[in-house]
Design an enzyme around this catalytic site. Structure first.
Site, short mmCIF file in Angstrom:
data_model
loop_
_atom_site.label_atom_id
_atom_site.label_comp_id
_atom_site.label_asym_id
_atom_site.label_seq_id
_atom_site.Cartn_x
_atom_site.Cartn_y
_atom_site.Cartn_z
N GLU A 164 -1.64 -1.72 -4.83
CA GLU A 164 -2.78 -0.88 -5.17
C GLU A 164 -2.44 0.00 -6.36
OE1 GLU A 164 -4.49 1.88 -2.39
OE2 GLU A 164 -5.46 0.29 -1.28
N HIS A 171 -2.28 1.33 7.04
CA HIS A 171 -1.47 1.12 5.83
C HIS A 171 -1.06 -0.35 5.73
CE1 HIS A 171 -1.35 5.46 5.52
NE2 HIS A 171 -0.97 5.49 6.79
N ASP A 178 0.88 -1.17 0.00
CA ASP A 178 0.00 0.00 0.00
C ASP A 178 0.92 1.22 0.00
OD1 ASP A 178 -2.32 1.65 0.26
OD2 ASP A 178 -1.90 1.82 2.41
#
Length: 163
Positions: A68, A142, A7
């Site tokens: 992501e 996160h 992330d």
């Protein structure tokens, strides 16, 4: 299957190493957040992300990463900084011959939670239950998002029960 979930973020980059056994059971080997808030220079932040992720890749001998995709932020400058962090993350993977799979935030949420608009709390709950972790298990949002990215790849790569 060993998956390195990412992330990316310029100040906080979440990471996770998740193992799917041939039996289908899932294990969280390690997770964390690379924090670059103490770095004042953009180049230092990017190097910190790159070197931190490179060390984790070497430690766990990961060969697959799930990251992501970039989403468009209303603030163009924030989107630009996110792209820098993604570039450092991707370069760490590519320099170690790690195969990269990219998923949108909506796809990750839908795959892990069943709803593309799941909240951070809902994602954290599913992450804990999927990995058999107690409610007391503590990690940053996160890191939770990085675990979700890894789980998304595992769930997208076949049945989570190994059937």
């Amino acid at each position: 299957m060993l998956v390195f979930g990412l992330d990316p973020g310029l100040n906080y980059t979440g990471w996770a190493v998740v193992l799917k056994e041939p039996s289908g059971s899932l294990s969280l080997l390690d997770t964390g957040t690379i924090c670059t808030t103490s770095c004042s220079d953009l180049n230092d932040k990017l190097f910190c992300i790159f070197s931190g992720l490179s060390a984790i890749i070497q430690k766990f001998s990961v060969s697959v990463a799930s990251i992501e995709n970039v989403f468009v932020n209303l603030n163009p400058k924030a989107s630009m900084f996110l792209c820098y962090a993604r570039a450092a993350s991707l370069l760490a993977c590519l320099s170690s011959n790690v195969k990269i799979f990219e998923y949108s935030p909506t796809k990750i949420k839908k795959c892990v939670f069943g709803n593309g608009r799941a909240s951070k709390e809902q994602i954290a709950f599913v992450v804990r239950s999927s990995l058999g972790l107690s409610e007391d298990a503590s990690f940053s949002s996160h890191a939770s998002d990085a675990i979700a990215a890894a789980l998304c790849h595992i769930f997208s790569s076949g049945n989570r029960y190994g059937i």
